[in-house]
Design a protein around this motif. Structure first.
Motif, mmCIF file in Angstrom:
data_model
loop_
_atom_site.group_PDB
_atom_site.id
_atom_site.type_symbol
_atom_site.label_atom_id
_atom_site.label_comp_id
_atom_site.label_asym_id
_atom_site.label_seq_id
_atom_site.Cartn_x
_atom_site.Cartn_y
_atom_site.Cartn_z
ATOM 1 N N VAL A 356 -4.449 -14.395 4.363
ATOM 2 C CA VAL A 356 -5.219 -13.161 4.477
ATOM 3 C C VAL A 356 -6.143 -13.070 3.270
ATOM 4 C CG1 VAL A 356 -3.404 -11.784 3.370
ATOM 5 C CG2 VAL A 356 -5.122 -10.649 4.769
ATOM 6 N N CYS A 357 -7.380 -12.679 3.543
ATOM 7 C CA CYS A 357 -8.402 -12.639 2.505
ATOM 8 C C CYS A 357 -8.995 -11.232 2.441
ATOM 9 C CB CYS A 357 -9.481 -13.670 2.848
ATOM 10 S SG CYS A 357 -10.768 -13.794 1.641
ATOM 11 N N TYR A 358 -9.222 -10.743 1.224
ATOM 12 C CA TYR A 358 -9.704 -9.374 1.053
ATOM 13 C C TYR A 358 -11.048 -9.347 0.326
ATOM 14 C CZ TYR A 358 -4.970 -7.967 2.347
ATOM 15 O OH TYR A 358 -3.785 -7.776 3.016
ATOM 16 N N PRO A 359 -12.148 -9.091 1.065
ATOM 17 C CA PRO A 359 -13.454 -8.909 0.414
ATOM 18 C C PRO A 359 -13.416 -7.671 -0.482
ATOM 19 C CG PRO A 359 -13.685 -9.211 2.792
ATOM 20 C CD PRO A 359 -12.231 -8.990 2.524
ATOM 21 N N GLY A 360 -14.021 -7.769 -1.643
ATOM 22 C CA GLY A 360 -14.114 -6.610 -2.532
ATOM 23 C C GLY A 360 -12.877 -6.322 -3.351
ATOM 24 N N ALA A 361 -11.814 -7.122 -3.183
ATOM 25 C CA ALA A 361 -10.591 -6.917 -3.968
ATOM 26 C C ALA A 361 -10.595 -7.821 -5.190
ATOM 27 C CB ALA A 361 -9.361 -7.188 -3.114
ATOM 28 N N GLY A 362 -9.922 -7.374 -6.251
ATOM 29 C CA GLY A 362 -9.836 -8.136 -7.486
ATOM 30 C C GLY A 362 -8.504 -8.849 -7.639
ATOM 31 N N HIS A 363 -8.310 -9.459 -8.793
ATOM 32 C CA HIS A 363 -7.148 -10.319 -9.036
ATOM 33 C C HIS A 363 -5.822 -9.561 -9.010
ATOM 34 C CE1 HIS A 363 -5.215 -13.975 -10.529
ATOM 35 N NE2 HIS A 363 -4.579 -13.246 -11.435
ATOM 36 N N LEU A 364 -5.814 -8.368 -9.593
ATOM 37 C CA LEU A 364 -4.540 -7.662 -9.811
ATOM 38 C C LEU A 364 -4.138 -6.821 -8.600
ATOM 39 C CD1 LEU A 364 -4.778 -6.561 -13.563
ATOM 40 C CD2 LEU A 364 -3.726 -8.605 -12.583
ATOM 41 N N LEU A 365 -3.846 -7.469 -7.481
ATOM 42 C CA LEU A 365 -3.334 -6.766 -6.311
ATOM 43 C C LEU A 365 -1.882 -6.360 -6.546
ATOM 44 C CD1 LEU A 365 -4.770 -8.891 -3.366
ATOM 45 C CD2 LEU A 365 -5.405 -6.558 -3.973
ATOM 46 N N SER A 391 -13.221 -0.610 -6.491
ATOM 47 C CA SER A 391 -12.000 0.202 -6.414
ATOM 48 C C SER A 391 -11.592 0.583 -4.995
ATOM 49 C CB SER A 391 -12.156 1.471 -7.261
ATOM 50 O OG SER A 391 -12.250 1.132 -8.628
ATOM 51 N N ARG A 392 -12.539 1.026 -4.181
ATOM 52 C CA ARG A 392 -12.206 1.450 -2.818
ATOM 53 C C ARG A 392 -11.679 0.274 -1.991
ATOM 54 N NH1 ARG A 392 -14.731 5.620 0.440
ATOM 55 N NH2 ARG A 392 -16.271 5.793 -1.218
ATOM 56 N N SER A 393 -12.386 -0.850 -2.026
ATOM 57 C CA SER A 393 -11.961 -2.031 -1.267
ATOM 58 C C SER A 393 -10.638 -2.573 -1.789
ATOM 59 C CB SER A 393 -13.031 -3.122 -1.349
ATOM 60 O OG SER A 393 -14.247 -2.664 -0.816
ATOM 61 N N HIS A 394 -10.479 -2.559 -3.100
ATOM 62 C CA HIS A 394 -9.247 -3.039 -3.712
ATOM 63 C C HIS A 394 -8.060 -2.183 -3.265
ATOM 64 C CE1 HIS A 394 -7.190 -5.308 -6.983
ATOM 65 N NE2 HIS A 394 -6.436 -4.216 -7.042
ATOM 66 N N ALA A 395 -8.249 -0.873 -3.252
ATOM 67 C CA ALA A 395 -7.170 0.033 -2.848
ATOM 68 C C ALA A 395 -6.789 -0.181 -1.389
ATOM 69 C CB ALA A 395 -7.603 1.485 -3.075
ATOM 70 N N ALA A 396 -7.784 -0.365 -0.526
ATOM 71 C CA ALA A 396 -7.504 -0.608 0.890
ATOM 72 C C ALA A 396 -6.748 -1.924 1.068
ATOM 73 C CB ALA A 396 -8.809 -0.636 1.682
ATOM 74 N N ALA A 397 -7.106 -2.935 0.279
ATOM 75 C CA ALA A 397 -6.414 -4.227 0.345
ATOM 76 C C ALA A 397 -4.951 -4.078 -0.043
ATOM 77 C CB ALA A 397 -7.107 -5.231 -0.568
ATOM 78 N N HIS A 400 -2.931 -2.570 2.884
ATOM 79 C CA HIS A 400 -2.728 -3.549 3.954
ATOM 80 C C HIS A 400 -1.757 -4.641 3.515
ATOM 81 C CE1 HIS A 400 -3.650 -7.084 6.469
ATOM 82 N NE2 HIS A 400 -3.898 -6.184 7.420
ATOM 83 N N MET A 401 -1.948 -5.160 2.303
ATOM 84 C CA MET A 401 -1.111 -6.257 1.817
ATOM 85 C C MET A 401 0.357 -5.848 1.704
ATOM 86 S SD MET A 401 -1.209 -8.268 -1.858
ATOM 87 C CE MET A 401 -0.470 -6.851 -2.704
ATOM 88 N N TRP A 402 0.602 -4.644 1.245
ATOM 89 C CA TRP A 402 1.985 -4.191 1.030
ATOM 90 C C TRP A 402 2.757 -4.166 2.352
ATOM 91 C CZ3 TRP A 402 5.291 -4.533 -2.477
ATOM 92 C CH2 TRP A 402 6.362 -3.663 -2.628
ATOM 93 N N LYS A 403 2.120 -3.702 3.405
ATOM 94 C CA LYS A 403 2.759 -3.715 4.728
ATOM 95 C C LYS A 403 2.936 -5.146 5.221
ATOM 96 C CE LYS A 403 0.888 0.777 6.141
ATOM 97 N NZ LYS A 403 -0.079 1.476 7.026
#
Length: 432
Positions: A356-365, A391-397, A400-403
């Motif tokens: 799974v790949c997250y556009p707009g997300a940074g390293h510290l997921l 920040s917005r894209s990172h938060a959405a990632a 999704h990732m946690w689930k």
């Protein structure tokens, strides 16, 4: 969690958090305001102080509806730390009051206390305030320090007798947040810190140590899964991949923004060097105006002929992989490394992976609903590192990732029989 709590500073304005002002850290809340004037403009604020005394805060401007109400899951922020409809925006948009700071939470038994408030336009007079008590550890979940043989870590076990699936959580520096939140969901989790000493003092790493941790979990009385899961990020990602490739009993690996080669230190197993380190050049750090550095190009190319011995033979793994990559990772090229791992497995006829790949997300997921960290001290550099992410894209990632992580582990770490109280916990106050 009890009934909704309402706090008011005036005779009319009410600020409520639903379903309760107390919740688990990774759960959303509904923020609602009532009693305002029709179409009134107000400023909403959130603030918290972490365990190192750093304050994080956010603010956003909202306009009440014709009935003097604001619902953050319905109404858009007009300006401030974010714009648009973002029901948890006040949390993920919080920034530290000092540059290059990460949200530290080391006292796990103490909840994160977030102060929500509503002010007259211009952020002057406070009209109402409520405290959101965000607990990291659910009722009945135990936290035990483990010092057995060479294994030194923290064990979290869910309430009930089990058996439960088990996960080894590897963190680069001390952080138990992810481990205890997974335990709330019905997993036995052992958290280990990779760097218990300064990285400059570490000359080599030994896979045997992590194998002992795997065996410790396999033998635990509450563990019923056929094999063990491993979750890690960054440098810990290549340790997790190496465990899957070389150590029996590793059934499921979540690799978050990891590299497909062994990085930083030689890796030994059973007194033999199995993977030399991929070389890096700190001269390739890119400085920024803030004083932090971008490390995207510091590592050598893992596919270069001279580096082929550093590549982890993940095709040897009998378990399953979940590869997670952020496209705006400024620490290193996570997306490319993930693509190379997928290609390697396909070349060997393997289909034991998801990516799974997250556009707009940074390293510290991380687990969701915490402040997004853009830069903070880097454990391998003497300067702060830029981690990337909008920040917005990172938060959405993160949501999704946690689930996705929980679904992945539940699928591939089947317990002996259905665990009691699976994934549902009542909360009570912990002693401080």
């Amino acid at each position: 969690y009890g009934s909704p709590q309402t706090y008011k500073m005036s005779s009319q304005v009410r600020l409520r958090l639903l379903p309760s002002a107390r919740c688990l850290y990774d759960e959303p809340v509904q923020v609602k305001v009532a009693g305002l004037k029709s179409r009134q403009l107000v400023t909403m604020r959130a603030r918290l102080t972490d365990d190192k005394g750093v304050m994080f805060s956010s603010s956003a401007t909202y306009r009440a509806d014709g009935n003097g109400k604001i619902h953050l899951d319905r109404d858009p922020s007009l300006s401030g730390s974010y714009v648009g409809v973002e029901h948890m925006g006040l949390l993920w948009s919080m920034k530290p009051d000092t540059l290059h700071r990460y949200f530290h939470k080391s006292r796990i038994l103490n909840p994160v206390m977030v102060m929500f408030s509503v002010h007259e336009e211009g952020d002057s007079k406070m009209l109402a305030e409520v405290t959101n008590e965000r607990l990291l550890i659910g009722d009945g979940v135990s936290r035990i320090l483990v010092e057995e043989r060479n294994v030194c870590g923290v064990l979290y076990t869910p309430t009930g007798g089990g058996p439960f699936p088990a996960v080894l959580d590897l963190s680069s520096t001390r952080s138990e947040k992810r481990a205890c939140l997974l335990a709330n969901k019905g997993f036995v989790v052992l958290n280990l810190t990779l760097f218990t000493d300064k990285p400059s003092k570490i000359k080599e790493m030994h896979l045997d140590y992590f194998e002992e941790a795997v065996n410790f979990l396999k033998q635990h009385s509450k563990v019923g899964s056929k094999g063990i899961g491993v979750i890690s990020r960054s440098k810990g990602g290549d340790i997790a991949l190496s465990l899957a490739a070389f150590v029996p009993g590793v059934e499921a690996v979540v690799c978050i923004n990891g590299c497909n080669a062994n990085t930083a230190f030689p890796l030994y197993y059973k007194k033999r060097l199995i993977l030399p380190p991929l070389s890096f050049d700190f001269k390739k750090f890119i400085p920024t105006e803030s004083g932090a550095v971008i490390g995207m190009h510091v590592l050598d190319n893992p596919l270069a002929e001279e580096n082929k011995d550093t590549l982890i033979p993940i095709e040897r793994a009998k378990g399953h992989f979940l590869f997670v990559a952020s496209e705006d990772d400024l620490n290193w090229d996570s997306k490319t490394y993930m693509d190379q791992m997928v290609e390697r497995l396909k070349r060997h006829g393997k289909d034991n992976f998801e990516s799974v790949c997250y556009p707009g997300a940074g390293h510290l997921l991380e687990p969701p609903y915490g402040p997004h960290c853009e830069s903070c001290p880097h454990y391998l550099s003497d300067k702060p590192g830029m981690w990337g992410g909008e920040s917005r894209s990172h938060a959405a990632a993160e949501v999704h990732m946690w689930k996705k992580i929980q679904e992945f582990f539940r699928t591939h770490l089947k317990a002996g029989h259905k665990a009691t109280n699976h994934g549902t916990f009542l909360l009570k106050k912990k002693s401080l």
